[in-house]
Design a protein around this motif. Structure first.
Motif, PDB file in Angstrom:
ATOM      1  N   LEU A   1     -18.974 -90.901  35.997  1.00  0.00           N
ATOM      2  CA  LEU A   1     -18.570 -92.263  35.642  1.00  0.00           C
ATOM      3  C   LEU A   1     -18.048 -92.317  34.207  1.00  0.00           C
ATOM      4  O   LEU A   1     -16.999 -92.935  33.941  1.00  0.00           O
ATOM      5  CB  LEU A   1     -19.767 -93.201  35.807  1.00  0.00           C
ATOM      6  N   ILE A   2     -18.747 -91.673  33.281  1.00  0.00           N
ATOM      7  CA  ILE A   2     -18.314 -91.662  31.879  1.00  0.00           C
ATOM      8  C   ILE A   2     -16.997 -90.900  31.732  1.00  0.00           C
ATOM      9  O   ILE A   2     -16.086 -91.336  31.012  1.00  0.00           O
ATOM     10  CB  ILE A   2     -19.409 -91.036  30.998  1.00  0.00           C
ATOM     11  N   LEU A   3     -16.894 -89.769  32.412  1.00  0.00           N
ATOM     12  CA  LEU A   3     -15.662 -88.982  32.344  1.00  0.00           C
ATOM     13  C   LEU A   3     -14.476 -89.776  32.890  1.00  0.00           C
ATOM     14  O   LEU A   3     -13.383 -89.773  32.306  1.00  0.00           O
ATOM     15  CB  LEU A   3     -15.838 -87.685  33.137  1.00  0.00           C
ATOM     16  N   THR A   4     -14.690 -90.484  33.986  1.00  0.00           N
ATOM     17  CA  THR A   4     -13.634 -91.324  34.559  1.00  0.00           C
ATOM     18  C   THR A   4     -13.248 -92.441  33.602  1.00  0.00           C
ATOM     19  O   THR A   4     -12.074 -92.810  33.499  1.00  0.00           O
ATOM     20  CB  THR A   4     -14.094 -91.918  35.894  1.00  0.00           C
ATOM     21  N   GLY A   5     -14.242 -92.977  32.877  1.00  0.00           N
ATOM     22  CA  GLY A   5     -13.957 -94.023  31.895  1.00  0.00           C
ATOM     23  C   GLY A   5     -13.061 -93.526  30.775  1.00  0.00           C
ATOM     24  O   GLY A   5     -12.146 -94.237  30.343  1.00  0.00           O
ATOM     25  N   PHE A   6     -13.315 -92.297  30.302  1.00  0.00           N
ATOM     26  CA  PHE A   6     -12.448 -91.713  29.265  1.00  0.00           C
ATOM     27  C   PHE A   6     -11.033 -91.490  29.798  1.00  0.00           C
ATOM     28  O   PHE A   6     -10.042 -91.748  29.107  1.00  0.00           O
ATOM     29  CB  PHE A   6     -13.039 -90.395  28.773  1.00  0.00           C
ATOM     30  N   ILE A   7     -10.929 -91.002  31.029  1.00  0.00           N
ATOM     31  CA  ILE A   7      -9.609 -90.784  31.629  1.00  0.00           C
ATOM     32  C   ILE A   7      -8.868 -92.101  31.784  1.00  0.00           C
ATOM     33  O   ILE A   7      -7.660 -92.193  31.545  1.00  0.00           O
ATOM     34  CB  ILE A   7      -9.762 -90.078  32.995  1.00  0.00           C
TER      35      ILE A   7
ATOM     36  N   THR B   1      -7.205-101.000  42.981  1.00  0.00           N
ATOM     37  CA  THR B   1      -8.117-100.442  43.986  1.00  0.00           C
ATOM     38  C   THR B   1      -9.042 -99.403  43.365  1.00  0.00           C
ATOM     39  O   THR B   1     -10.259 -99.411  43.601  1.00  0.00           O
ATOM     40  CB  THR B   1      -7.330 -99.797  45.140  1.00  0.00           C
ATOM     41  N   SER B   2      -8.493 -98.523  42.543  1.00  0.00           N
ATOM     42  CA  SER B   2      -9.300 -97.493  41.876  1.00  0.00           C
ATOM     43  C   SER B   2     -10.311 -98.119  40.920  1.00  0.00           C
ATOM     44  O   SER B   2     -11.458 -97.660  40.822  1.00  0.00           O
ATOM     45  CB  SER B   2      -8.396 -96.525  41.114  1.00  0.00           C
ATOM     46  N   SER B   3      -9.900 -99.187  40.235  1.00  0.00           N
ATOM     47  CA  SER B   3     -10.819 -99.876  39.322  1.00  0.00           C
ATOM     48  C   SER B   3     -11.971-100.519  40.084  1.00  0.00           C
ATOM     49  O   SER B   3     -13.123-100.498  39.621  1.00  0.00           O
ATOM     50  CB  SER B   3     -10.067-100.946  38.526  1.00  0.00           C
TER      51      SER B   3
END
Length: 246
Positions: free
Chosen positions: A171-177, A186-188
């Motif tokens: 989740l954190i890694l996706t937030g940085f990306i 949709t992804s959000s």
């Protein structure tokens, strides 16, 4: 004599039933059970004070124009307040058993987080904030009640630790990306739903730790973990409702 023995046996059974009725989990002795309940009440008292402080600071940030304008116009101060809680986690962990330093760092940690929560609420419609608050309260109450009931039935949630940690890391890694490559709607929505599920899991996991594993001198750290679980769940639900409204 037999009648007296029958009455004594009945009374002993009733007392034993009353004690077992309040036992946190199977195999816990009466004295240890009383101590554990006292520890739990202390942690939830601190947690309630943190939530009250967050509510007051957030309300001031939203409703008091000078504070709101100061944070809006000073991006450096806002960034400092965003990163300050991460910095305070270290002394908070080191001095968690040293009174009154533990309470001082806990107050600073909670206050700094409360300003960022207040700014998030200030940029959101009031109706959505209220809906998120009600939903968060309902979910936290339900999950907490379920965890206490499950612990009493002998269920254990320690296996969730590695799963939740992995999910939080993703989740954190996706937030940085997402900061560099914004996700679509949709992804959000999927990202927010995953966050809500992970923090719901953490509420169950950390409540189970509160019941069984936190030592009596870890009351500060126990309150911090539960506070972060509740706060992150609220922010995630707020984000989901805001996206749905848009």
């Amino acid at each position: 004599m037999y009648g007296f023995e029958a009455v004594s046996s009945s009374e002993d059974g009733g007392v034993k039933g009353d004690i077992e009725q309040g036992t946190l989990y199977p195999g816990l002795g009466y004295g240890e059970n009383q101590l554990r309940w006292g520890f739990i009440r202390k942690v939830y008292g601190i947690l309630a004070a943190q939530i009250l402080l967050t509510t007051v600071v957030s309300a001031i940030t939203v409703l008091y124009a000078p504070v709101n304008e100061l944070l809006r116009s000073n991006s450096g101060l806002l960034i400092f307040l965003i990163f300050l809680p991460f910095i305070l986690l270290w002394p908070l962990h080191v001095y968690q058993q040293k009174h009154p330093l533990n309470l001082v760092f806990l107050g600073l940690f909670t206050t700094s987080l409360s300003f960022t929560v207040g700014m998030t609420c200030a940029n959101t419609d009031g109706r959505i904030v209220l809906e998120a608050l009600i939903l968060t309260s309902a979910v936290v109450s339900a999950l907490t009640g379920y965890t206490f009931w499950a612990a009493k039935k002998g269920k254990d949630f320690s296996f969730m630790g590695p799963i939740l940690f992995t999910g939080l890391f993703v989740l954190i890694l996706t937030g940085f990306i997402q900061a560099f490559f914004p996700l679509g709607s949709t992804s959000s929505a999927i990202y927010s739903a995953m966050g809500a599920i992970i923090f719901c899991g953490y509420i169950v996991y950390d409540t189970d730790n509160l019941i069984k594993r936190f030592t009596y001198d870890q009351y500060i750290w126990a309150s911090v973990t539960l506070y972060l679980d509740v706060l992150n769940l609220f922010l995630t639900i707020l984000r989901m409702l805001r996206q749905g409204n848009n």
